[in-house]
Structure formats: C-alpha cells, structure tokens
Write an enzyme that holds these catalytic residues in place. Structure first.
Site, short mmCIF file in Angstrom:
data_model
loop_
_atom_site.label_atom_id
_atom_site.label_comp_id
_atom_site.label_asym_id
_atom_site.label_seq_id
_atom_site.Cartn_x
_atom_site.Cartn_y
_atom_site.Cartn_z
N SER A 191 0.83 -1.20 0.00
CA SER A 191 0.00 0.00 0.00
C SER A 191 0.88 1.26 0.00
O SER A 191 1.66 1.46 -0.92
CB SER A 191 -0.97 -0.04 1.18
OG SER A 191 -1.99 0.93 1.05
N ASP A 223 -10.16 -3.47 -5.53
CA ASP A 223 -9.57 -2.79 -4.38
C ASP A 223 -10.40 -1.57 -4.00
O ASP A 223 -10.55 -0.66 -4.81
CB ASP A 223 -8.13 -2.37 -4.71
CG ASP A 223 -7.34 -1.91 -3.49
OD1 ASP A 223 -7.90 -1.16 -2.66
OD2 ASP A 223 -6.16 -2.27 -3.37
N HIS A 261 -8.23 -4.90 -0.66
CA HIS A 261 -7.01 -4.15 -0.38
C HIS A 261 -6.19 -4.94 0.65
O HIS A 261 -6.61 -5.10 1.80
CB HIS A 261 -7.35 -2.77 0.18
CG HIS A 261 -6.14 -1.88 0.33
ND1 HIS A 261 -5.53 -1.27 -0.74
CD2 HIS A 261 -5.42 -1.53 1.43
CE1 HIS A 261 -4.50 -0.56 -0.31
NE2 HIS A 261 -4.41 -0.72 0.99
#
Length: 336
Positions: free
Chosen positions: A140, A264, A293
């Site tokens: 991320s 996501d 995610h």
C-alpha cells in the site's frame, strides 16, 4: 516469471470489503518473531527496524515496508516475513517514523513519497549482511514510497528486485475513495490514529504543527493541514501530484512484481498504469479480479513450504523474491 496459481477467493469471500477486513483479521493472529534495531538519523530522529528471527544462514535480504498507520507488526508484514524466512530470505521490516510504538522526535514523520529512511535501511542492511543480494517489498503506502525510490533514483541502493502490493498509484483517487460509501469506514479508522498523533505533535511543537490537524474530518483534510505543510508541499493536491506512484513506474529498471486487485476499495484499479507496466519486460503484473485491499484470502491455502503459514499473497511474493535472489547469485540459472 509464473506465479504459483491464479488467485481464487475463499468461499464466501468474493466481496472486496470482506477480503479486506477478513485478510486483516486472519493475519493478525500470527505472533511476530522480531529483534529490534534502532538507527539514529542524520536529522536527529530515529527509525526502528525489526528483523525476523531466522533463517540462521540467509541467502538474501528483503526490506518490508508497511502501509498507512501500519507497522512491522501488521499481519501482512508478519506473514510475509515468515514466508520469506521459509525461502531462506532474511526479512527486515522498517517501521516508518512514529509507527514503531514510540513517537518520533521531530514534527515530520512519514508520507507516501518519503524515501530517505528506506535508503537508510537498505544501506544498513548492506553493512550488516555484506555480500547478500537485497530486495524490497512495499505494501500500500509502502509500495507507493518504494516506487518513488525506484523511479526517482533508478535501481534503489543496489536492489536486485522488488515487489509492491495494493499500491495507491494515484493518491488523489485513493483520498477520494476514502470519502465515499464504505470507504468512509476505512477513512475513519485511519483518522483515529492520525488525529491522535497530530494532537501529540501539536502539544510538543505548537509553533510548527497546527492544532486543526487533530480535527481533520477526512484524509484529504489531514494531508492539507499536516502532511503537506510539514513535509514541504503546497497543499494536499501538490503532495498527491508529486508523490503518486503512477509517475514513477516507467523509469523502474529492475525486476519488479506488482500485485493488485481490480476490486480494491482503497486504491482504485483504474489508477493502475496497466499499459505502462505491460510494455516493460522487467515488470510483472498480477492483476486479480478479486482480493480487496491487502486481502487476497484464497481458497484452500494453509501450510506453505517449510511449514510457513502462508496464503496466496505471501506465496506469490516470497516465490518471486526467492527466485530473484537466486538469480542474483546464480545468473546462469535461468530461473526467470
């Protein structure tokens, strides 16, 4: 390189939000086995590195970078460290400033485009484990920062390969996603931690940190009031424009695996620079239909190699890093 298998979500977990939430819950069960090393920085601050205990004789090194308000103890960091260890790779988890359980010493901390602490950690690894090939994996926000390093500096302190998972390639799109629908739930969770840190910093640095940051109602407001001004950006829009990973994918010149789910909810798949990635022979894209995610909770995953408790994501990333490490030490092996 061929990955272990196509991702197939576990029964009942085809929904993006379930993947995201359950992935976090499942991985949180695993106890970390770290040894901590503190590095003092040139600007009077510090960063904490957590080294996974084992393997005893590693064949390579991998620096792991966590996401927004995560740490070395985040579930995906722990399970990936374990999977890497099962492949003979020494995992080194970087806690970004303010994320190791102790407030950092300066008003500024970390952001999606900050790369100096990543470089510092890689330099330390080269000295501590001389001669071993180094790799890196970013999750991320950590993946966004890693791409900033690789795209800006070219090669990134001697890395032989890298991987990035669930990257917010367009920071503005991700900020918008955190203000819509279910995204607001994730946004509020991040903001609880961010506002608490802002209150602490405003108390210690009243002439630098505006108290309004602790009252931010959205991630964009927080970035406008604290992240941008503290780190030299004009505002949140300037920060997003200058640090979004999509700007830095094309210049990457080393082998890199990029993993992303089309569903996501925090890093919209529309921001993934698919055409750029696919025209570069050194980049491998694993774009799954589902996975959420940092979720990727797969059907029928359990004990991995050498007894490591791995899932599809951990297996995919660790296998890529293991093969890249092997190729660095055995260039004629043809493993890729």
């Amino acid at each position: 390189m061929k990955n272990p298998s196509a991702f197939e979500p576990a029964p009942g977990l085809r929904n993006a939000h379930l993947q995201t939430v359950v992935g976090r819950m499942v991985r949180r069960r695993f106890e970390p086995r770290y040894e901590r090393v503190r590095l003092d920085t040139d600007d009077g601050d510090f960063i904490d590195l957590d080294l996974w205990r084992g393997p005893e004789t590693p064949t390579g090194l991998c620096l792991l970078l966590h996401g927004l308000e995560g740490s070395a103890r985040s579930g995906y960091m722990v399970t990936t460290s374990e999977a890497l260890a099962a492949s003979g790779i020494q995992a080194v988890a970087l806690n970004f400033r303010s994320c190791s359980g102790e407030p950092n010493r300066l008003p500024g901390a970390y952001h999606s485009g900050r790369t100096d602490d990543i470089e510092r950690a890689l330099d330390w690894m080269a000295v501590r484990f001389p001669g071993l090939p180094r790799t890196a994996v970013g999750f991320s926000l950590g993946g966004n920062a890693l791409l900033n390093l690789l795209g800006r500096k070219g090669g990134g302190r001697g890395l032989v390969a890298a991987a990035a998972v669930s990257v917010p390639y367009d920071l503005e799109s991700s900020a918008d996603a955190l203000q819509r629908g279910m995204g607001r739930v994730y946004g509020r969770r991040f903001l609880r931690s961010l506002r608490e840190k802002a209150r602490e910093k405003a108390a210690r640095f009243p002439d630098v940190v505006a108290p309004g940051a602790a009252r931010a109602r959205t991630i964009r407001e927080f970035d406008d009031r604290l992240t941008a001004p503290i780190h030299g950006f004009r505002d949140a829009a300037d920060y997003y424009a200058r640090c979004s990973a999509k700007r830095f994918v094309d210049p990457v010149d080393l082998p890199m695996l990029l993993v992303h789910a089309r569903d996501d909810p925090l890093a919209p798949a529309s921001s993934v620079p698919v055409e750029t990635i696919r025209r570069r022979s050194n980049l491998s894209l694993e774009l799954t239909e589902r996975g959420g995610h940092l979720g990727f909770v797969a059907r029928g995953r359990g004990e991995g190699r050498a007894g490591a408790r791995t899932g599809w994501l951990e297996e995919t990333v660790s296998r890529y890093i293991s093969r890249a490490t092997h190729r660095a030490t055995h260039p004629d092996s043809g493993v890729f």
